[in-house]
Design an enzyme around this catalytic site. Structure first.
Site, PDB file in Angstrom:
ATOM      1  N   GLN B 227       0.821  -1.219   0.000  1.00 36.50           N
ATOM      2  CA  GLN B 227       0.000   0.000   0.000  1.00 36.50           C
ATOM      3  C   GLN B 227       0.853   1.267   0.000  1.00 36.50           C
ATOM      4  OE1 GLN B 227      -2.672   1.161   3.556  1.00 36.50           O
ATOM      5  NE2 GLN B 227      -4.098   0.758   1.892  1.00 36.50           N
ATOM      6  N   LEU B 239       4.403   9.999   7.602  1.00 39.79           N
ATOM      7  CA  LEU B 239       2.961   9.910   7.363  1.00 39.79           C
ATOM      8  C   LEU B 239       2.185  11.089   7.951  1.00 39.79           C
ATOM      9  CD1 LEU B 239       0.466   8.067   6.585  1.00 39.79           C
ATOM     10  CD2 LEU B 239       0.563   7.265   8.940  1.00 39.79           C
ATOM     11  N   ARG B 273      -7.603   3.920  -0.430  1.00 35.11           N
ATOM     12  CA  ARG B 273      -6.251   4.485  -0.510  1.00 35.11           C
ATOM     13  C   ARG B 273      -5.582   4.233  -1.856  1.00 35.11           C
ATOM     14  NH1 ARG B 273      -3.860   3.171   5.560  1.00 35.11           N
ATOM     15  NH2 ARG B 273      -5.039   4.835   6.577  1.00 35.11           N
ATOM     16  N   HIS B 337       3.680   2.435   2.631  1.00 38.18           N
ATOM     17  CA  HIS B 337       3.110   2.556   3.968  1.00 38.18           C
ATOM     18  C   HIS B 337       2.818   1.230   4.663  1.00 38.18           C
ATOM     19  CE1 HIS B 337       0.818   4.244   7.218  1.00 38.18           C
ATOM     20  NE2 HIS B 337      -0.285   3.665   6.850  1.00 38.18           N
ATOM     21  N   ARG B 372      -5.833  -2.374   1.864  1.00 40.17           N
ATOM     22  CA  ARG B 372      -6.397  -2.301   3.211  1.00 40.17           C
ATOM     23  C   ARG B 372      -7.119  -0.973   3.411  1.00 40.17           C
ATOM     24  NH1 ARG B 372      -4.821   0.280   7.583  1.00 40.17           N
ATOM     25  NH2 ARG B 372      -2.652   0.638   6.973  1.00 40.17           N
TER      26      ARG B 372
END
Lengths: 332, 559
Positions: B227, B239, B273, B337, B372
């Site tokens: 991801q 982040l 995402r 990530h 996710r």
């Protein structure tokens, strides 16, 4: 290192690092300097990592998240307890040099790595988990958002040890619970879910009032300055004292000392330094009072003994009125 | 000898939850971690935790469908059902443990919106939910009295005649090597983000458990599903939580346009995402970015909301980008990530090796499939941490310790490590090799991929593995030798990189986080299946397995 900005500038930094090699022949720590080129927006941690990766892989330090949440990289930067990942190198440079030492009040293991056992031992001493006294509800506990937000200001603590590093009481009295453990304790005493049905954590407040507890803080503010997360441990310790006195734990030196301040000011408008110790330890506590005699003699010799006849200040009734008003407001 | 019924490797949320559950089930449980538990990377989960609470009109089926759709139908639906059904109780347990969740006006748990979901079901503590949960979980670990091996580094899994017998570990503070006997081992070592450079992940996130299990014969699954988070800060790559978009932040390009109106007209900034990251990358590739970034804009949310709910994000912007988000937008870009893939397990966390379990990011149950949803990772850790802890405790009751020659094992491990320490300098450096690996992966296995690039990474990693065999260390000491640790971690990461690149090359379609320029469409007929990776002497061996579909038939995915 990032190169996405067009206006990136390279900056030369000299890191002066206090090192210690436990495997080496010398038992002494020593200073070593490294000159590195870093981006102008680099943190002190970036610079240290660069030393480790490019110059000297034997340099040991703890670090992980790079964004002030894991609490690994607390150290003394220019003598001040700080998180290396939250300190811009450009801010920390003094004539091009950044001085880096391991955190204080903990034994050094290697280079910038300290032994945190002394830190955690104190956390363990404050029974660091929620202890509700009543039955557990089926769903969540009902609590106000304000109370949770207030607690979040304390649970923002990442246990980095910067406050413990710089605590001036711990320097002279290693048995003091210290700012991190006391702030952690407040996180429970201020939690409406902890303690009895009114959210009062009576046993905790009693225990924290013992020797080496909340009353041993000297309010030097070093922990407030060092804390990288705005937890302000000293403010939490002061809040603990208020909670303890509200809960009726007034029969100890700390609480009596605080009350004596209020009483003396309310009576005379200024502090009567002769009466303060008497009121703090209690008028019948002969051994404690006798322990003040040497201090008294030394003060007398140097001409610093306060006057036996303490004068009330001009218009003292105005101060008395103010103190009464404040006490009344507090009770409500 | 040190011995435990249940030995948990890794002390983040999944690991501590597993240890607490195993201990509560009567097992002699212990937890071993290369860092102190509160330094774990669960800290970094900022935005919140999803749960459908029935007492406020939500249904677990709705949460499950959002998760399945978010995964681009690659998750196993039976596993998603388990997670979403358990979510409510797991969340309430955390609240009872002491997490200071945000409340609504009635004093009940409050929610915020999060990406890829049709209703608000994300429970949170400001913008540091993971940190708040991790510290509370640690409090519960202290309360349980479980033995903690803090700053111990696991170097290998002990397999004796095909059976797990324990782990070999290095006590970092002394440099001593120990064998720890265990009836069951649970890996909860987190992801492998540092395989990529840059990454939002902490420096400790090096795929240790994935590699250790893989080497011992466990299957890795869906490793190509990596991801890229839509909002990582320009520069450090740190982040900025999805909480910002959950609270209403805009994504804007250099012309000030909210470009998500083009790509996801209904969900906008709160699409899944993978969708948002692809949209950003397209904007940047087509010249509507600035210095390889677009902007995250929260100015319209106002100072009060930002200070109450997003203050840590604002601090990060000020510390690392020199921008105050109350007054200006901050430059962001997609950044590596999370890995959806991991050690393949069943719904109880059991791997294909008897009495070896995995939970949390290092595991693949699989509940995240190709992508996710934000705030499902915290849920994954506590639900499957608890389940694997319970199951391992039961398994330990009906099994015995496997005997092995402790002295011989310790000697063998010591020699292995000494051989690394003794390597002569050859001009190569750990950091140099790690950067080469990270750059290759980020160049070729990022938001958009194709065969040529992925093939390049497969070749690169083969070469890196050769270089690794002669890679020297600077530090020869015993006490707190972090240089040695980085060396061992790099070995783990190379295994993960190899599995990721070869799986990506194998999947000839675009699904979830895998967007192939040479295979731009999803291909359910041929690729609605998992890719498994098995370690062999000749390198990774790939195979496929069926996806579990219980009640949701795959449909086209739009937001």
């Amino acid at each position: 290192m990032d190169s996405s900005r067009e206006d990136v500038l390279i900056m030369n930094v000299t890191l002066k690092i206090k090192r210690f090699d436990p495997d080496g022949s010398s038992t002494q720590s020593y200073w070593e300097e490294f000159a590195v080129d870093v981006l102008d927006n680099a943190t002190v941690l970036d610079a240290l990592i660069q030393v480790r990766e490019e110059n000297d892989g034997t340099l040991s330090l703890r670090c992980s998240c790079r964004s002030a949440i894991c609490g690994s990289c607390a150290m003394r930067i220019n003598g001040q307890g700080s998180l290396a990942c939250k300190t811009p190198a450009s801010d920390a440079m003094i004539d091009g040099v950044i001085t880096v030492e391991p955190a204080g009040n903990m034994p050094v293991v290697k280079d910038l790595v300290t032994n945190f056992d002394v830190f955690w031992d104190k956390i363990y001493q404050v029974t660091p988990y929620l202890l509700p006294e009543g039955p557990e509800p089926e769903a969540e506990y009902i609590a106000s958002n304000e109370s949770m937000l207030h607690l979040s200001g304390v649970t923002a603590c990442i246990m980095c040890g910067a406050c413990v590093s710089d605590c001036t009481v711990l320097e002279v009295d290693p048995s003091f619970l210290g700012p991190a453990a006391l702030a952690k304790a407040y996180r429970f005493t201020a939690d409406p879910r902890d303690g009895n049905e009114n959210g009062v954590s009576t046993q905790r407040l009693k225990d924290l009032g013992d020797k080496s507890g909340m009353w041993d803080c000297t309010r030097c503010m070093a922990c407030v300055t060092a804390c990288p997360k705005g937890v302000a441990p000293m403010d939490r310790i002061m809040a603990l004292r208020e909670q303890a006195m509200d809960a009726g734990f007034t029969n100890n030196n700390g609480a009596r000392h605080a009350q004596a301040f209020v009483d003396l000011i309310g009576h005379g408008g200024s502090l009567d330094e002769l009466k303060l110790p008497v009121k703090t330890v209690g008028v019948f506590n002969i051994p404690a009072l006798l322990s003040y005699v040497p201090v008294g003699i030394r003060s007398l010799r140097r001409g610093k003994l306060p006057s036996i006849f303490h004068k009330k200040i001009y218009e003292v009734e105005k101060v008395t009125h103010l103190v009464k008003k404040l006490e009344k407001a507090n009770k409500n | 000898m040190l011995e435990h019924d249940v030995l948990v490797v890794g002390a983040g949320l999944a690991g501590m939850r597993a240890a607490i559950a195993a201990s509560a089930a009567g097992a002699n449980a212990a937890i071993i971690s290369k860092v102190h538990p509160v330094r774990s990377h669960s800290n970094a989960a900022q935005g919140g935790i999803n749960a459908a609470l029935s007492d406020r009109g939500d249904a677990w089926e709705d949460h499950a469908y959002d998760t399945v759709k978010g995964s681009d139908f690659l998750c196993d639906q039976d596993a998603v059902e388990v997670m979403c059904k358990a979510a409510g109780q797991s969340l309430i347990d955390m609240e009872h443990f002491g997490v200071t969740f945000s409340r609504d006006d009635e004093g009940k748990l409050g929610t915020r919106a999060f990406g890829g979901q049709r209703r608000q079901r994300t429970f949170f503590v400001g913008d540091f939910t993971g940190q708040a949960m991790l510290h509370v979980m640690f409090e519960q670990l202290i309360k349980s009295g479980i033995r903690k091996y803090e700053e111990w580094f696991v170097t290998s899994l002990i397999i004796e005649e095909g059976q797990v017998a324990g782990v070999m570990a290095l006590e970092i503070r002394t440099g001593e090597i120990f064998a720890i006997r265990a009836k069951t081992v649970i890996f909860a070592t987190g992801g492998c983000g540092r395989v990529f450079e840059p990454s939002t992940n902490a420096l400790i996130v090096t795929g240790d458990g994935m590699s250790l299990a893989y080497k011992a014969g466990a299957h890795l699954m869906d490793m190509e599903m990596v991801q890229y988070h839509p909002t990582t800060l320009a520069g450090s790559g740190v982040l900025l939580s999805e909480a910002a978009r959950g609270e209403g932040a805009y994504l804007i390009n250099k012309d000030g346009d909210r470009f998500m109106q083009t790509y996801a007209p209904n969900m906008l900034e709160l699409a899944s995402r993978d969708v948002v990251s692809r949209s950003e990358q397209t904007e940047i590739n087509e010249g509507r970015g600035v210095n390889g970034c677009v902007y995250l804009d929260v100015r319209h949310l106002g100072e009060k909301l930002i200070m109450e709910k997003l203050w840590q994000i604002r601090e990060l912007g000020m510390d690392l980008a020199g921008a105050d988000m109350i007054k200006e937008p901050v430059p962001i870009r997609p950044g590596m990530h999370y890995i959806m893939g991991g050690i393949k397990t069943d719904i109880d966390g059991l791997t294909n090796i008897d009495r070896v379990y995995a939970a949390g990011e290092c595991a693949n149950v699989s509940v995240h499939g190709g992508n996710r949803l934000g705030a499902n990772s915290l849920l994954d850790t506590i639900v499957f941490g608890e389940r694997s802890g319970n199951h391992a405790a039961q398994a330990a009751k009906s099994s015995n310790f496997i005997k092995f020659d402790e002295e011989a094992r310790v000697k063998e491990e010591k020699e292995k490590i000494q051989s690394v320490l003794d390597r002569p300098q050859n001009g190569d450096r750990i950091a140099k090799l790690r950067l080469a690996m990270g750059t290759s992966m980020n160049d070729n296995l990022a938001v958009y991929r194709d065969a040529k690039g992925m093939q390049q990474s497969v070749e690169d990693i083969k070469n890196f593995k050769e270089r690794y065999k002669d890679l020297p260390v600077d530090s020869k000491g015993k006490i707190f030798n972090t240089d040695l640790i980085f060396h061992l971690e790099l070995g783990f990461m190379l295994d993960c990189a190899e599995a990721i690149a070869s799986s990506g090359l194998e999947r000839k379609e675009s699904r979830g986080a895998q967007s192939r320029l040479d295979y731009p469409e999803r291909d359910d007929e041929n690729w609605l299946k998992h890719i498994l990776v098995k370690n062999t002497e000749n390198g990774p061996e790939l195979s496929t397995s069926e996806v579990s579909i219980t009640q949701w038939t795959p449909v086209e995915r739009t937001y």
